[in-house]
Design a protein around this motif. Structure first.
Motif, PDB file in Angstrom:
ATOM      1  N   CYS A 170       4.361   8.861   6.436  1.00 41.69           N
ATOM      2  CA  CYS A 170       5.225   7.734   6.106  1.00 41.69           C
ATOM      3  C   CYS A 170       4.708   6.427   6.701  1.00 41.69           C
ATOM      4  CB  CYS A 170       6.635   8.014   6.635  1.00 41.69           C
ATOM      5  SG  CYS A 170       7.822   6.702   6.328  1.00 41.69           S
ATOM      6  N   GLY A 171       4.674   5.373   5.890  1.00 43.83           N
ATOM      7  CA  GLY A 171       4.332   4.049   6.385  1.00 43.83           C
ATOM      8  C   GLY A 171       3.159   3.437   5.656  1.00 43.83           C
ATOM      9  N   ASP A 172       2.188   2.980   6.432  1.00 40.71           N
ATOM     10  CA  ASP A 172       1.019   2.286   5.887  1.00 40.71           C
ATOM     11  C   ASP A 172      -0.071   3.306   5.567  1.00 40.71           C
ATOM     12  OD1 ASP A 172      -1.123   0.684   5.272  1.00 40.71           O
ATOM     13  OD2 ASP A 172      -0.899  -0.651   6.989  1.00 40.71           O
ATOM     14  N   LEU A 173      -0.039   3.835   4.367  1.00 42.55           N
ATOM     15  CA  LEU A 173      -1.020   4.845   3.964  1.00 42.55           C
ATOM     16  C   LEU A 173      -2.298   4.202   3.432  1.00 42.55           C
ATOM     17  CD1 LEU A 173       1.266   7.483   2.181  1.00 42.55           C
ATOM     18  CD2 LEU A 173       1.068   6.885   4.599  1.00 42.55           C
ATOM     19  N   SER A 192       5.577   5.726   1.010  1.00 43.61           N
ATOM     20  CA  SER A 192       5.125   4.351   1.256  1.00 43.61           C
ATOM     21  C   SER A 192       5.571   3.461   0.118  1.00 43.61           C
ATOM     22  CB  SER A 192       3.595   4.292   1.362  1.00 43.61           C
ATOM     23  OG  SER A 192       3.002   4.454   0.077  1.00 43.61           O
ATOM     24  N   LEU A 232       1.310  -0.192  -0.195  1.00 43.69           N
ATOM     25  CA  LEU A 232       0.650   0.476   0.927  1.00 43.69           C
ATOM     26  C   LEU A 232       0.372   1.942   0.636  1.00 43.69           C
ATOM     27  CD1 LEU A 232       2.708  -1.030   3.911  1.00 43.69           C
ATOM     28  CD2 LEU A 232       0.479  -1.771   3.045  1.00 43.69           C
ATOM     29  N   SER A 233       0.195   2.265  -0.636  1.00 40.85           N
ATOM     30  CA  SER A 233      -0.014   3.662  -1.028  1.00 40.85           C
ATOM     31  C   SER A 233      -1.414   4.147  -0.660  1.00 40.85           C
ATOM     32  CB  SER A 233       0.221   3.833  -2.527  1.00 40.85           C
ATOM     33  OG  SER A 233      -0.699   3.044  -3.270  1.00 40.85           O
ATOM     34  N   GLU A 261       8.982   6.471  -2.362  1.00 44.49           N
ATOM     35  CA  GLU A 261       9.196   5.229  -1.622  1.00 44.49           C
ATOM     36  C   GLU A 261      10.370   5.347  -0.657  1.00 44.49           C
ATOM     37  OE1 GLU A 261       8.833   1.438  -3.621  1.00 44.49           O
ATOM     38  OE2 GLU A 261       8.014   2.434  -5.409  1.00 44.49           O
ATOM     39  N   VAL A 288       2.872  -0.214  10.179  1.00 44.32           N
ATOM     40  CA  VAL A 288       2.217  -1.116   9.227  1.00 44.32           C
ATOM     41  C   VAL A 288       1.224  -1.952  10.028  1.00 44.32           C
ATOM     42  CG1 VAL A 288       2.542  -3.003   7.597  1.00 44.32           C
ATOM     43  CG2 VAL A 288       4.216  -1.140   7.708  1.00 44.32           C
ATOM     44  N   TYR A 290      10.134   1.013   6.857  1.00 46.21           N
ATOM     45  CA  TYR A 290      10.581   2.329   7.300  1.00 46.21           C
ATOM     46  C   TYR A 290      10.861   2.303   8.796  1.00 46.21           C
ATOM     47  CZ  TYR A 290       8.627   3.691   2.818  1.00 46.21           C
ATOM     48  OH  TYR A 290       8.344   3.766   1.476  1.00 46.21           O
TER      49      TYR A 290
END
Length: 359
Positions: free
Chosen positions: A158-161, A186, A190-191, A211, A228, A246
């Motif tokens: 989860c987050g900044d992928l 994400s 930021l996917s 998301e 992030v 998130y």
């Protein structure tokens, strides 16, 4: 132990090598006193072109617990890099003094470039938003110790992928283990990059993109939270818009599994509230400690390898030029052109696709 001479990306690992490294790590945890002098007389070079707390400190602690010496820098402005010395020359010089080099750089592919010129093993401690394989060793050790197995797991990331090098390495490494399913959480901005998503598909693993963390938290065995990454954004307004998308709170965990593991590579920046810290499912501080032990195992393996001249540097048969501004080839223009193991249409340093040719 199966001989590996560098750890630049997960591609340098095999499951057999990981299992041997992990067994040694467990023995270090159980009998630390027997390893206190195993690297006495050895030196490891710490080259940190980018700020770090856990990775830098854990490597230094690992070396000293093995009896090894440490030298290096955490600010390149205090070195000849500030005078214009090339990465290749810095690596050649540093390798002449050390038994292993650990390098962190904001440039993607810097560790790959370093390994081309080093007579001693090179360890990638993070190269831009690309890879971070020793954090992955930490993550694998944490899961193995806390759960007993790394198979048949539902892993939420989860987050900044997009910029999360820890995420990229972890996803790639999970290809070694059967029964893994990913929940990729994400915002679209930021996917997960396409070249990492391609690895999931090549490994035949399942994945779901979402998301909303709340929509899938009850399904997860592992929740891997990430921040992030402000330092990877060129647009400050875009960062501010996405940075708090998130936030994991104690209340959100009410519907999660009782044996869920909550992990985070750290540092956190508000994406896990402090009321989660006391939850027995939160293991991110134990995760940081496990990182020291697995790095002890890695250094013990690498620092006893004999010096070896790197193979001659040759150019791949490509006329394509990487245009990724974060790629090491943008500053170190003398580097040979390399193509990626993911395909001849990708840069061998940063794995980004070469630009399409126009005629």
């Amino acid at each position: 132990m199966t001989q590996v001479r560098k750890l630049v990306s997960v591609a340098d690992m095999s499951r057999a090598w990981w299992e041997q490294l992990y067994m040694q790590c467990c023995d270090i945890i159980a009998r630390p006193e027997t390893y206190a002098d195993t690297c006495r007389g050895k030196l490891f070079a710490s080259m940190f072109y980018e700020p770090s707390t856990r990775t830098n400190f854990s490597f230094q602690a690992a070396a000293q617990r093995l009896g090894a010496g440490v030298f290096g820098f955490s600010d390149p402005l205090g070195t000849s890099v500030s005078k214009g010395e090339t990465l290749a020359d810095t690596i050649r010089m540093t390798a002449s003094y050390s038994d292993t080099i650990v390098i962190r750089s904001p440039q993607e592919g810097a560790a790959t470039a370093a390994a081309l010129y080093s007579e001693v093993p090179v360890i990638n401690a993070g190269d831009g938003g690309h890879f971070h394989p020793t954090q992955t060793l930490t993550d694998l050790a944490t899961i193995a110790i806390e759960r007993g197995s790394i198979e048949n797991l539902k892993i939420g990331i989860c987050g900044d992928l997009k910029h999360g090098r820890t995420v990229h390495s972890l996803v790639d490494a999970m290809g070694m283990f059967p029964g893994i399913s990913f929940y990729l959480i994400s915002p679209k901005e930021l996917s997960l990059p396409g070249y990492i998503l391609k690895q999931i598909k090549l490994h035949g693993q399942k994945h779901v993109e979402s998301e909303r963390l709340e929509a899938c938290i009850s399904e997860l065995d592992i929740l891997y939270m990430t921040r992030v990454q402000r330092e990877r954004f060129h647009d400050a307004a875009e960062y501010r818009r996405l940075k708090d998308v998130y936030i994991l709170t104690k209340k959100m965990l009410s519907g999660a599994k009782s044996d869920l593991l909550i992990m985070h590579p750290l540092p956190r920046y508000g994406e896990i509230t402090t009321d989660v810290d006391d939850d027995p499912r939160a293991v991110y501080f134990q995760q940081a400690r496990y990182g020291m032990f697995i790095r002890m195992s890695l250094l013990l393996e690498f620092m006893h390898l004999p010096r070896q001249l790197p193979p001659p540097v040759t150019f791949d048969l490509t006329t394509l030029q990487c245009n990724n501004p974060a790629c090491v080839t943008q500053s170190d223009v003398y580097l040979p052109k390399l193509v990626s193991q993911l395909g001849a249409d990708r840069c061998g340093y940063c794995d980004k696709k070469f630009p399409l040719l126009s005629f």
